[in-house]
Design a protein around this motif. Structure first.
Motif, PDB file in Angstrom:
ATOM      1  N   VAL A   1      -7.431  10.692   0.566  1.00 48.14           N
ATOM      2  CA  VAL A   1      -7.580   9.244   0.342  1.00 48.14           C
ATOM      3  C   VAL A   1      -9.015   8.848   0.670  1.00 48.14           C
ATOM      4  CG1 VAL A   1      -5.170   8.643   0.821  1.00 48.14           C
ATOM      5  CG2 VAL A   1      -6.869   8.633   2.678  1.00 48.14           C
TER       6      VAL A   1
ATOM      7  N   LEU B   1       0.847  -1.187   0.000  1.00 57.63           N
ATOM      8  CA  LEU B   1       0.000   0.000   0.000  1.00 57.63           C
ATOM      9  C   LEU B   1       0.876   1.229   0.000  1.00 57.63           C
ATOM     10  CD1 LEU B   1      -2.740   1.350   0.199  1.00 57.63           C
ATOM     11  CD2 LEU B   1      -2.530   1.273   2.649  1.00 57.63           C
TER      12      LEU B   1
ATOM     13  N   ALA C   1      -3.958   4.200  -3.745  1.00 57.25           N
ATOM     14  CA  ALA C   1      -5.392   4.461  -3.556  1.00 57.25           C
ATOM     15  C   ALA C   1      -5.841   5.451  -4.611  1.00 57.25           C
ATOM     16  CB  ALA C   1      -5.643   5.024  -2.158  1.00 57.25           C
TER      17      ALA C   1
ATOM     18  N   ALA D   1       2.907   2.246   6.837  1.00 57.98           N
ATOM     19  CA  ALA D   1       2.802   1.173   5.842  1.00 57.98           C
ATOM     20  C   ALA D   1       4.091   0.398   5.675  1.00 57.98           C
ATOM     21  CB  ALA D   1       2.381   1.753   4.495  1.00 57.98           C
TER      22      ALA D   1
ATOM     23  N   TRP E   1       0.066   4.659   0.362  1.00 57.76           N
ATOM     24  CA  TRP E   1      -1.020   5.545   0.692  1.00 57.76           C
ATOM     25  C   TRP E   1      -1.742   6.214  -0.468  1.00 57.76           C
ATOM     26  CZ3 TRP E   1      -3.373   4.746   4.757  1.00 57.76           C
ATOM     27  CH2 TRP E   1      -2.726   4.472   5.956  1.00 57.76           C
ATOM     28  N   ALA E   2      -1.435   7.453  -0.669  1.00 60.21           N
ATOM     29  CA  ALA E   2      -2.193   8.229  -1.644  1.00 60.21           C
ATOM     30  C   ALA E   2      -1.964   7.708  -3.046  1.00 60.21           C
ATOM     31  CB  ALA E   2      -1.792   9.689  -1.564  1.00 60.21           C
TER      32      ALA E   2
ATOM     33  N   ALA F   1      -2.099  -1.574   5.207  1.00 59.57           N
ATOM     34  CA  ALA F   1      -1.855  -0.882   6.462  1.00 59.57           C
ATOM     35  C   ALA F   1      -3.141  -0.365   7.078  1.00 59.57           C
ATOM     36  CB  ALA F   1      -0.889   0.280   6.230  1.00 59.57           C
TER      37      ALA F   1
END
Lengths: 155, 410
Positions: free
Chosen positions: B54, A5, A11, A88, A7-8, B24
Motif C-alpha cells: 500500500v 477504506l 488504495a 478499518a 486497505w489494499a 483508518a
C-alpha cells in the motif's frame, strides 16, 4: 459492504497496483449479490443478508459488528450498520428494502463468525421485503464472481 | 488545542473533521500515482513473500503478508517480527559543534548522553509544538546519528538545513550526511537478540536498551540500536542497501521461520499496545511534548536552561501544567478511531478527542489514545466515546497497555 477504506483494494485500485491474489473466494450459486459485496438469500418474502467471502477476506479479522435495531427499515443501497476489522471500519449496505425482522445477536459475542462462516453462521440481518422487484437488480453468482475478478484485476 | 480552552479544542476538532479524510489510521497518506511511489530495496522480496503493498508516505510498503494483522501482532510478542522500515530517514550530524547545534532543535540533553547511547526526542517549533519525534544517538561527541519519520522527511530536513546554514554562518562546525545508501530493518520480539547473535561476533547481551554500536552483522558494517516501536526487546539495523536483502534472508533463516516478515498494519497495532505516539495522529505541530506526556524526554538541564525552539511555551507548561494531556483509553463497543469525540461519563461535556485507536490483538480489547482536558486525565476516569452517533463507555487507562520488555540492566 462499502468500505470507507478497504486497505489494499481501494488504495490499490486508485493506484493501479496489483493486490495480492489470495485465490478464489467462495461464491454460492443460490444467492444474490450487491456490488458492495453483500449477499441476499431470498426465501419467500424474507431475505437474509450477510457479507461475502470475498469481502471478509479483504477486511481481515472482524472485531465488531454494529447491528441495527429490529423493526427499523432499510433501503436498497443504504447503510444499515458497520463492520469493524482491526484497522478499518466498513459500512454495511442493504441489498434490499424492507423492515428488519431479525438480527444475528451471536455476532455481538462472536464477530469472527463473519470471517469463519460468512454465508451461514455469519449472517447479519433478516429483512421483510417491501419490494420483491428489487431482487432483480442484484447480481447472480456468475456475474458477482466476474465482478470480483474485475475489481481485483483492474488494478 | 493551542494550549487554550475548550473553545480552541472545539475549533481544532471542527477544522480537522472538515479537512481529514476519515479513513483508518495508518494508510491515510498521500495518494500519488504508482509511478511516484518510492520502493525500498526489499520491494520485490516483499511481493514474493505475499505482501499486500500500500502507499505510505510516498512509498510502496507492505501493510501485511499472508498472515492476518492479528496473528502477525501476536507473533511479534511470542516470537519475533522483522520490519522493513527503510522508508524512514537516517542521517548523521558531524562536527565538533554538532551537539550544541542539535540542542537548539530538540528537547533532549544531548550533551549529557554517554557516547553510544541514545534516546527518543522531539524536534520542536517556535511555539513548542512537535515537528517530529525521532530516536537520536550520540555516537561520539562529534557524531550524532538520528532517524526521523518518513512522512516528515522533507519537512525535517528543510528545518535542519535552515538552522544549519545559520549556525555555520556564525562559525559553527557541523555538517550532515543523509543515509540514502542504507536501508533500515527493525527486528523485534523475544527472539530478536538470540537470532541476531548468530549473525554477529559482538556480544549483544552487553548492548542495552537505547545503546548503539557500529559493527559487522552478516558480513557488512551496520549501525545497530537497541530500540524499537513495539514495546518488545529488539533492534533497528541500518545496513548498506546492497546487503539488505541478504541480511533479511539470513535473519529469517536463523529464526527457522519463527521470526516473520511483518507489515505496517501489525506495526501500528504493536506501537498502540505499547502506548507509543504516531506522529501525524498523536503528535502534531500544535501539540507540545508536555501535552503528549513526554516530559521525561525533556532533559533536566534543558528544563532549567531552555535553549531550544519553543522553550518558553514548554517551560511555562512544565510550571503550570498543560491544559490537555495524552491518555490511554480502553472502551467497549466498536474500536474508537481517530477524531472520535470524547465526552464525560454522562455523555454531556466535551472532554477531548481520540487520536489513535484500534482493536488490540494481544489484549482482545479496544484500545485508544487521545487528548483530554487536564483534570479529567487520571487513570480510572470514566468517559464516553462517540462513534457514529452513539456513545460507548470508556475508561482512562495507564499506558503501555501491554507491558514493555525493554532490555535494561538489572
Amino acid at each position: 459492504m462499502a468500505s470507507r477504506l478497504m486497505w489494499a483494494s481501494r488504495a490499490a485500485f486508485h493506484l493501479r497496483i496489483s493486490v495480492f491474489n489470495r485465490g478464489f473466494a467462495t461464491v454460492l450459486k443460490d444467492l444474490k449479490y450487491s456490488d458492495s459485496h453483500e449477499w441476499a438469500k431470498v426465501e419467500g418474502g424474507s431475505v437474509t443478508v450477510g457479507i461475502t467471502d470475498h469481502a471478509q477476506d479483504h477486511l481481515g479479522d472482524v472485531v465488531y459488528v454494529e447491528l441495527p435495531e429490529v423493526g427499523s427499515s432499510v433501503t436498497q443501497g443504504s447503510s444499515f450498520g458497520a463492520v469493524e476489522s482491526v484497522k478499518a471500519t466498513s459500512d454495511l449496505n442493504s441489498p434490499v428494502s424492507g423492515k428488519i425482522v431479525e438480527v444475528n445477536e451471536e455476532l455481538s459475542s462472536s464477530p469472527g463468525l463473519v470471517n469463519s462462516s460468512p454465508f451461514e453462521n455469519g449472517w447479519i440481518i433478516k429483512v421483510e421485503l417491501s419490494d420483491s422487484g428489487e431482487v432483480g437488480k442484484l447480481m447472480d453468482s456468475e456475474r458477482y464472481s466476474k465482478f470480483c475478478e474485475e475489481e481485483d484485476a483492474a488494478h | 488545542m493551542r494550549g487554550g480552552g475548550l473553545w480552541q479544542l472545539g475549533q481544532s476538532i471542527t477544522r480537522r473533521l472538515a479537512q481529514a479524510d476519515k479513513k483508518a489510521v495508518s494508510a491515510r497518506r498521500f495518494f500519488a500515482s504508482e509511478a511516484d511511489l518510492k520502493k525500498t530495496v526489499l520491494y520485490d522480496f516483499h511481493v514474493t513473500n505475499g505482501a499486500k503493498m500500500v502507499p505510505f508516505a510516498g512509498w510502496s510498503m507492505p501493510i501485511q503478508y499472508k498472515d492476518s494483522i492479528m496473528d502477525s501482532t501476536v507473533n511479534c510478542r511470542e516470537n519475533g517480527s522483522l520490519f522493513d522500515v527503510s522508508h524512514m530517514c537516517g542521517l548523521s550530524l558531524k562536527g565538533k559543534d554538532c551537539v550544541s547545534f542539535l540542542e537548539k532543535l530538540v528537547i533532549a540533553d544531548v550533551a549529557g548522553l554517554a557516547p553510544g547511547t541514545g534516546t527518543l526526542t522531539v524536534f520542536t517549533n517556535e511555539k513548542g509544538g512537535a515537528i517530529d519525534d525521532s530516536v537520536i544517538t550520540k555516537v561520539t561527541d562529534d557524531h550524532i546519528y538520528l532517524v526521523v519519520n518518513a512522512g516528515c522527511r522533507d519537512k525535517d530536513l528543510a528545518h535542519i538545513e535552515e538552522h544549519m546554514k545559520a549556525f555555520k554562518a556564525k562559525g559553527g562546525d557541523v555538517s550532515w550526511h543523509i543515509y540514502d545508501e542504507r536501508s533500515l530493518l527493525a527486528l523485534q520480539g523475544p527472539l530478536a537478540a538470540p537470532v541476531l547473535q548468530h549473525l554477529t561476533k559482538e556480544d549483544l547481551s552487553k548492548l542495552y536498551f537505547g545503546e548503539f554500536r557500529i559493527l559487522d552483522i552478516n558480513g557488512s558494517t551496520c549501525f545497530l540500536t537497541r530500540t524499537g516501536y513495539t514495546g518488545e526487546d529488539g533492534f533497528e539495523i541500518s545496513v548498506p542497501s546492497e546487503n539488505a536483502v541478504d541480511l533479511t534472508k539470513a535473519i529469517l533463516e536463523k529464526s527457522e521461520g519463527k521470526v516473520r516478515l511483518t507489515g505496517l498494519g501489525a506495526r501500528d497495532s504493536l506501537r498502540l499496545e505499547a502506548g507509543l505516539c504516531l506522529y501525524g495522529n498523536d503528535m502534531e505541530q500544535h501539540i507540545t511534548p508536555v501535552e503528549a506526556g513526554l516530559t521525561w524526554a525533556i532533559g533536566k538541564r534543558r528544563r532549567a536552561e531552555g535553549g531550544f525552539l519553543g522553550a518558553d511555551t514548554i517551560l511555562k507548561q512544565l510550571e503550570k501544567g498543560p491544559s490537555i494531556r495524552r491518555v490511554g483509553i480502553i472502551s467497549s463497543g466498536p474500536p474508537a478511531r481517530s477524531h472520535s469525540e470524547i465526552k464525560d461519563e454522562k455523555g454531556g461535556a466535551d472532554l477531548g478527542e481520540v487520536t489513535s485507536g484500534g482493536f488490540s490483538p494481544c489484549l482482545k480489547k479496544n484500545i485508544a489514545m487521545g487528548y483530554v482536558k487536564s483534570g479529567s486525565h487520571k487513570a480510572g476516569t470514566k468517559l464516553k466515546i462517540l462513534i457514529r452517533g452513539k456513545a460507548y463507555d470508556g475508561v482512562i487507562t495507564k499506558m503501555p497497555f501491554v507491558p514493555t520488555k525493554y532490555y535494561k540492566p538489572s
